[in-house]
Design a protein around this motif. Structure first.
Motif, mmCIF file in Angstrom:
data_model
loop_
_atom_site.group_PDB
_atom_site.id
_atom_site.type_symbol
_atom_site.label_atom_id
_atom_site.label_comp_id
_atom_site.label_asym_id
_atom_site.label_seq_id
_atom_site.Cartn_x
_atom_site.Cartn_y
_atom_site.Cartn_z
ATOM 1 N N ASP A 125 0.743 -1.207 -0.015
ATOM 2 C CA ASP A 125 -0.035 -0.140 0.168
ATOM 3 C C ASP A 125 0.833 1.076 0.094
ATOM 4 O O ASP A 125 1.682 1.482 1.058
ATOM 5 C CB ASP A 125 -1.044 -0.006 1.320
ATOM 6 N N THR A 126 0.672 1.747 -0.979
ATOM 7 C CA THR A 126 1.481 3.396 -1.299
ATOM 8 C C THR A 126 0.858 4.430 -0.863
ATOM 9 O O THR A 126 1.237 5.581 -0.998
ATOM 10 C CB THR A 126 2.320 3.433 -2.593
ATOM 11 N N GLY A 127 -0.583 4.260 -0.724
ATOM 12 C CA GLY A 127 -1.368 5.378 -0.454
ATOM 13 C C GLY A 127 -2.059 5.950 -1.863
ATOM 14 O O GLY A 127 -2.666 6.963 -1.584
ATOM 15 N N ASN A 128 -1.778 5.284 -3.100
ATOM 16 C CA ASN A 128 -2.186 5.776 -4.088
ATOM 17 C C ASN A 128 -2.487 4.628 -4.875
ATOM 18 O O ASN A 128 -2.176 3.609 -5.570
ATOM 19 C CB ASN A 128 -1.153 6.388 -4.937
ATOM 20 N N ALA A 129 -4.082 4.388 -5.115
ATOM 21 C CA ALA A 129 -4.572 3.162 -5.598
ATOM 22 C C ALA A 129 -4.436 2.971 -7.055
ATOM 23 O O ALA A 129 -4.082 1.776 -7.349
ATOM 24 C CB ALA A 129 -6.222 3.228 -5.567
ATOM 25 N N LYS A 130 -4.020 3.934 -7.952
ATOM 26 C CA LYS A 130 -3.793 3.760 -9.348
ATOM 27 C C LYS A 130 -2.321 3.127 -9.378
ATOM 28 O O LYS A 130 -1.760 2.314 -10.051
ATOM 29 C CB LYS A 130 -3.827 5.166 -10.167
ATOM 30 N N ARG A 131 -1.236 3.690 -8.595
ATOM 31 C CA ARG A 131 -0.073 3.185 -8.497
ATOM 32 C C ARG A 131 0.107 1.752 -8.017
ATOM 33 O O ARG A 131 0.701 0.996 -8.352
ATOM 34 C CB ARG A 131 0.993 4.225 -7.633
ATOM 35 N N ASP A 132 -0.702 1.591 -6.777
ATOM 36 C CA ASP A 132 -0.761 0.225 -6.162
ATOM 37 C C ASP A 132 -1.191 -0.883 -7.143
ATOM 38 O O ASP A 132 -0.699 -1.772 -7.393
ATOM 39 C CB ASP A 132 -1.711 0.221 -4.891
ATOM 40 N N ALA A 133 -2.328 -0.566 -8.109
ATOM 41 C CA ALA A 133 -2.832 -1.319 -9.133
ATOM 42 C C ALA A 133 -1.695 -1.617 -10.146
ATOM 43 O O ALA A 133 -1.613 -2.878 -10.536
ATOM 44 C CB ALA A 133 -3.808 -0.830 -9.876
ATOM 45 N N HIS A 134 -0.961 -0.581 -10.544
ATOM 46 C CA HIS A 134 0.217 -0.672 -11.393
ATOM 47 C C HIS A 134 1.360 -1.708 -10.900
ATOM 48 O O HIS A 134 1.987 -2.602 -11.431
ATOM 49 C CB HIS A 134 0.813 0.500 -11.817
ATOM 50 N N LEU A 135 1.705 -1.696 -9.608
ATOM 51 C CA LEU A 135 2.749 -2.293 -8.976
ATOM 52 C C LEU A 135 2.208 -4.067 -8.994
ATOM 53 O O LEU A 135 3.286 -4.782 -8.850
ATOM 54 C CB LEU A 135 3.018 -1.849 -7.499
ATOM 55 N N ARG A 136 0.775 -4.103 -8.820
ATOM 56 C CA ARG A 136 0.431 -5.489 -8.811
ATOM 57 C C ARG A 136 0.255 -6.157 -10.245
ATOM 58 O O ARG A 136 0.121 -7.355 -10.095
ATOM 59 C CB ARG A 136 -1.099 -5.404 -8.156
ATOM 60 N N ALA A 137 0.254 -5.325 -11.286
ATOM 61 C CA ALA A 137 0.477 -5.619 -12.594
ATOM 62 C C ALA A 137 1.708 -6.425 -13.115
ATOM 63 O O ALA A 137 2.799 -6.591 -12.397
ATOM 64 C CB ALA A 137 -0.124 -4.611 -13.408
ATOM 65 N N PRO A 138 1.777 -7.141 -14.288
ATOM 66 C CA PRO A 138 2.756 -7.715 -14.708
ATOM 67 C C PRO A 138 4.204 -6.903 -15.004
ATOM 68 O O PRO A 138 5.267 -7.415 -14.979
ATOM 69 C CB PRO A 138 2.613 -8.176 -16.009
#
Length: 182
Positions: free
Chosen positions: A74-87
């Motif tokens: 959790d970085t506090g930024n939902a869009k960034r967190d979704a990208h970190l979970r991506a390939p």
């Protein structure tokens, strides 16, 4: 005069009990920080899903593992967190966890512990050695703290749009283990 709230005790083979130890989630934090936007901004985050266990030998040496739920960053930024979970990064659908397996934890007389093992990220295991500071050492609880620089390229994490990401990521951890009698 010693501070009565200070729980730090000296380390050594007789400072902790031999046997099985379990990670205390309430006393554990694993966070990371990384420079981005060409080194101008530091992105910070923490893993909310952390587990682990270990074994302490009669001589005080230890081994064990710590597992992080990759999607729990959790970085506090939902869009960034979704990208970190991506390939592009952790690919959490294929690799749901990151794991450090400590082959050796050797306590030192100066409150330090030398740790060596393997860090596995996105299915790639690489050797990792670092020095940790013992902040608590009793017969039933041990807390180690460390800051470790990790080069994400070592794990194939090379996405870097426009060269915005600079240098290694720093993992700051405080892990607390409690003894499991029996």
């Amino acid at each position: 005069m010693p501070n009565p709230s200070d729980t730090t005790r000296s380390t050594g083979p007789d400072a902790v009990a031999a046997g099985r130890w379990i990670l205390d989630r309430a006393g554990t934090t694993v966070a990371l920080r990384h420079k981005t936007i060409w080194g101008l901004v530091t992105v910070k985050g923490a893993f909310n899903d952390v587990s682990g266990e270990g074994e302490v030998s009669a001589d005080g040496s230890a081994r064990g593992s710590v597992t992080l739920g990759a999607a729990s960053l959790d970085t506090g930024n939902a869009k960034r967190d979704a990208h970190l979970r991506a390939p592009d990064f952790f690919d959490t659908d294929r690799f749901p966890s990151l794991e450090f397996t400590a082959d050796s934890v050797i306590p030192g007389a100066d409150g330090r512990a030398d740790v060596t093992g393997l860090l596995t990220v996105v299915g790639k295991a690489r050797p990792l050695a670092f020095s940790a500071r013992t902040t608590e050492s009793t017969p039933t609880a041990v807390t180690l703290s460390a800051e470790i620089d990790v080069d994400r390229a070592d794990y194939g994490l090379t996405w870097n749009k426009g060269g915005m990401i600079k240098g290694p990521a720093t993992v700051a951890l405080t892990v607390r283990f409690v003894h499991q009698p029996g």
